[in-house]
Design an enzyme around this catalytic site. Structure first.
Site, PDB file in Angstrom:
ATOM      1  N   ILE A   1      -2.832  -2.192   5.020  1.00  0.00           N
ATOM      2  CA  ILE A   1      -2.350  -0.828   4.851  1.00  0.00           C
ATOM      3  C   ILE A   1      -2.083  -0.553   3.379  1.00  0.00           C
ATOM      4  O   ILE A   1      -1.830  -1.468   2.593  1.00  0.00           O
ATOM      5  CB  ILE A   1      -1.079  -0.559   5.682  1.00  0.00           C
ATOM      6  CG1 ILE A   1       0.118  -1.365   5.144  1.00  0.00           C
ATOM      7  CG2 ILE A   1      -1.315  -0.872   7.150  1.00  0.00           C
ATOM      8  CD1 ILE A   1       1.452  -0.969   5.759  1.00  0.00           C
ATOM      9  N   SER A   2      -2.158   0.722   2.995  1.00  0.00           N
ATOM     10  CA  SER A   2      -1.842   1.168   1.636  1.00  0.00           C
ATOM     11  C   SER A   2      -2.736   0.431   0.627  1.00  0.00           C
ATOM     12  O   SER A   2      -3.956   0.450   0.758  1.00  0.00           O
ATOM     13  CB  SER A   2      -0.344   0.980   1.361  1.00  0.00           C
ATOM     14  OG  SER A   2       0.044   1.654   0.184  1.00  0.00           O
ATOM     15  N   ASN A   3      -2.154  -0.236  -0.366  1.00  0.00           N
ATOM     16  CA  ASN A   3      -2.984  -1.006  -1.294  1.00  0.00           C
ATOM     17  C   ASN A   3      -3.737  -2.113  -0.570  1.00  0.00           C
ATOM     18  O   ASN A   3      -4.852  -2.473  -0.959  1.00  0.00           O
ATOM     19  CB  ASN A   3      -2.123  -1.604  -2.401  1.00  0.00           C
ATOM     20  CG  ASN A   3      -1.747  -0.598  -3.467  1.00  0.00           C
ATOM     21  OD1 ASN A   3      -2.253   0.526  -3.488  1.00  0.00           O
ATOM     22  ND2 ASN A   3      -0.850  -0.975  -4.367  1.00  0.00           N
TER      23      ASN A   3
ATOM     24  N   ALA B   1      -5.243   1.327   7.063  1.00  0.00           N
ATOM     25  CA  ALA B   1      -4.375   2.486   7.246  1.00  0.00           C
ATOM     26  C   ALA B   1      -3.873   2.953   5.897  1.00  0.00           C
ATOM     27  O   ALA B   1      -3.584   2.135   5.019  1.00  0.00           O
ATOM     28  CB  ALA B   1      -3.192   2.150   8.158  1.00  0.00           C
TER      29      ALA B   1
END
Length: 636
Positions: free
Chosen positions: A271-273, A296
């Protein structure tokens, strides 16, 4: 790791497998030729939550019996706790009920520093092999930590999902992580999470993933170096390679233990980075390591492509897409004033707009004094500056969340330093990092504070008691100083600083992923990673390439699920993590059972309702997301 002539006794104790000496100068080679510097193997009673379970995660932080010299396994437990609390809604959204049961899973954990010859510093990997690992039908999840988090940052995201299916899981900290170095004590974080004194002149071996050249001046100023900001490696450009290396490390270790084991079914997820990292890995994987990718809210910088995104009356072409640093610096300058125009009092954290009216007005005035806004109607002018960014209305309504979290100074200070590839001795925009006293002045970090960094910090300041400070050692604060710093951060992008621009360009994705399914989940209200500058144009470019991509946009979800625990937030937003898990379930069913992937769609779950499940429709009807003639069409 600092260059040393011999390996110390401490390093030999920690190095239970192959150790190797290197200096901090990148050598010739490629990102594909990583090697192990140091390795620790241990048998654990619970790989998932270090024995905390649901009640432990929901309770107070686990204590360290000896705060100044904590046990490594207690630090591990604290790190897992901190990451669950930061990344999930542990008080609701089905946590501990229909998802996240967190039963104990015993097994083997292998930690390692993995070094690329083209980088100064290694990335950390943690391979977890459950005792019930199925060597006949093996499965592996490869995950990258979100944000700048340490290696257990990914454990709170994918660990329970993988281990409860008897899959092995391997994490990478992406070469960032909780790599703190304290100049005053000359201590750095070792592979097991403990703080180890390196010795400015004494010989020492490989005990840390990050130990810059010692500086008496920075020691006297109580400065702290942070790996993501100060390594000089521009690690983000290598995140894909690090995920690939983590997968290879895991597969090699599994095959050594189980020589007759067939190739494992392998899913890359983050998720994210971490979501960006697994997408980049899939783009760069030319050896078919991965069978599927699930990401995500990915902080992905899409490629320049002949595609567009349309939602309602708004159409955005790929040449309007910006990297996060570009829109984060614009938001950092203007959002604290623009919220007076943009945010209603019934929005999330909106009540703070009225409570902090005076402080927000001071920010408007500081912008006016800097001739960045007109003398009249400053808030409306600041809002117009944000109009240039093509952000979703839902994301802009979360403006007070960003301001209350101090989000933009944290992002911009860390990433400006990282992209400029400068050391702590050369602070970008005259800003560094230090622990501060009650007056906001830099001070020496206590041993107990330093010792807990591995367990409590997020890898980007402010965190773990470490704050952003100016040259004089004063904590970054006040409207005038924030505006001055914001102008400096933004000028690096707008004035086309060649080093920073090249570093950001090196992070740009290709969106060209062959032969494997890719599932992307993103919240429409994400106020950190803007959908119009990340997932939407990335999906459009990937579909243009002919990649197999499914995109699920969650109407009322934003970036930080932990905020759902704040009173009143559940009336406005839903958690995104359950939908990430639903996407993992879908990828699993597709690979193991041959189920068809569900179509791309907007998901319109209603905030304020108990979350008893999360999933996607087989027939989304008018909420279907379509791709037609180079344009991704997302229903409003």
């Amino acid at each position: 790791m600092r260059a040393k002539p011999v390996i110390s006794a401490l390093a030999l104790l920690l190095c239970l497998n192959a150790c190797k000496q290197t200096d901090n100068t990148p050598q010739t080679g490629t990102d594909s030729s990583f090697s192990t510097l140091q390795q620790i193997e241990r048998q654990l009673d619970d790989l998932v939550s270090s024995g905390l379970g649901v009640a432990g995660i929901q309770g107070p932080p686990p204590a360290l019996d000896e705060p100044e010299h904590p046990d490594p396994l207690q630090l591990r437990r604290l790190a897992i706790y901190s990451n669950y609390r930061a990344l999930q809604d542990v008080t609701g959204s089905g946590f501990g009920d229909w998802h996240g049961p967190l039963r104990s899973v015993p097994g083997t954990e292998i930690l390692a520093w993995r070094q690329s010859p083209v980088l100064r510093y290694p990335h950390a990997v943690a391979l977890q092999i459950p005792a019930a690992f199925d060597r006949d039908q093996p499965c592996l999840v490869v995950s990258a930590a979100s944000g700048s988090r340490g290696v257990y940052g990914a454990a709170a995201v994918t660990g329970d999902w993988a281990l409860l299916r008897d899959c092995a899981v391997v994490y990478t900290d992406k070469g960032v992580g909780t790599g703190f170095y304290d100049f005053a004590s000359d201590e750095a974080i070792a592979l097991d999470g403990t703080m180890q004194k390196l010795g400015a002149t004494a010989a020492s071996g490989t005990v840390s993933g990050f130990a810059p050249a010692h500086s008496k001046e920075l020691a006297a100023q109580h400065r702290v170096a942070i790996k993501h900001a100060h390594s000089g490696d521009n690690p983000e450009a290598h995140w894909g390679a690090m995920v690939i290396d983590a997968a290879r490390f895991a597969i090699d270790a599994l095959q050594q233990r189980y020589p007759a084991m067939p190739r494992p079914l392998t899913i890359a997820a983050g998720i994210s980075n971490g979501g960006s990292a697994v997408l980049r890995a899939a783009e760069q994987d030319h050896t078919q390591l991965f069978d599927a990718v699930v990401a995500a809210e990915p902080n992905i910088y899409p490629p320049q492509a002949a595609v567009a995104v349309r939602s309602g009356d708004n159409t955005i072409s790929s040449d309007q897409v910006l990297p996060m640093y570009a829109y984060a610096t614009q938001l950092g300058l203007y959002q604290s004033c623009a919220v007076l125009q943009d945010v209603s009092t019934d929005a999330p954290f909106g009540v703070l707009r009225a409570m902090q009216q005076g402080l927000l007005q001071q920010h408007c005035e500081a912008l006016q004094m800097a001739a960045l806004l007109p003398d009249e109607a400053a808030a409306a002018a600041a809002s117009a500056k944000l109009d240039e960014l093509n952000l979703s209305t839902a994301a802009r309504q979360l403006g007070m969340v960003n301001i209350s979290l101090g989000l933009w100074p944290a992002i911009n200070a860390g990433y400006a330093q990282a992209y400029s590839q400068k050391s702590a001795a050369d602070p970008v925009c005259e800003l560094g990092f230090a622990v501060v006293d009650e007056t906001g002045q830099a001070r020496a970090a206590a041993r107990s504070e330093r010792a807990a960094w591995f367990g409590t910090s997020s890898g980007i300041a402010p965190t773990g008691g470490v704050e952003i400070v100016d040259r004089a050692g004063n904590k970054l604060a006040g409207a005038e100083q924030l505006v001055a710093s914001g102008r400096c951060w933004q000028s690096l992008w707008q004035d086309a600083d060649p080093v920073l621009r090249a570093a950001i360009a090196a992070t740009r994705a290709s969106a060209d992923i062959d032969a494997i399914p890719v599932l992307i989940v993103h919240g429409r209200a994400d106020a950190l990673i803007a959908v119009n500058h990340s997932s939407r144009p990335y999906v459009a470019a990937a579909l243009q390439h002919g990649s197999t991509v499914r995109y699920f946009e969650i109407e009322h979800a934003q970036h930080f699920d932990a905020l759902l625990g704040v009173p009143g937030m559940r009336q406005h937003i839903v958690a995104i993590h359950p939908y990430f898990l639903a996407a993992l379930d879908q990828a699993w069913a597709h690979l193991r059972d041959g189920n068809d992937l569900l179509p791309s769609q907007v998901v319109r779950d209603k905030p304020g309702m108990p979350m008893t499940t999360a999933g996607f429709a087989a027939d989304p009807g008018p909420d279907a997301i379509e791709f037609d003639d180079g344009t991704l069409i997302v229903p409003e």
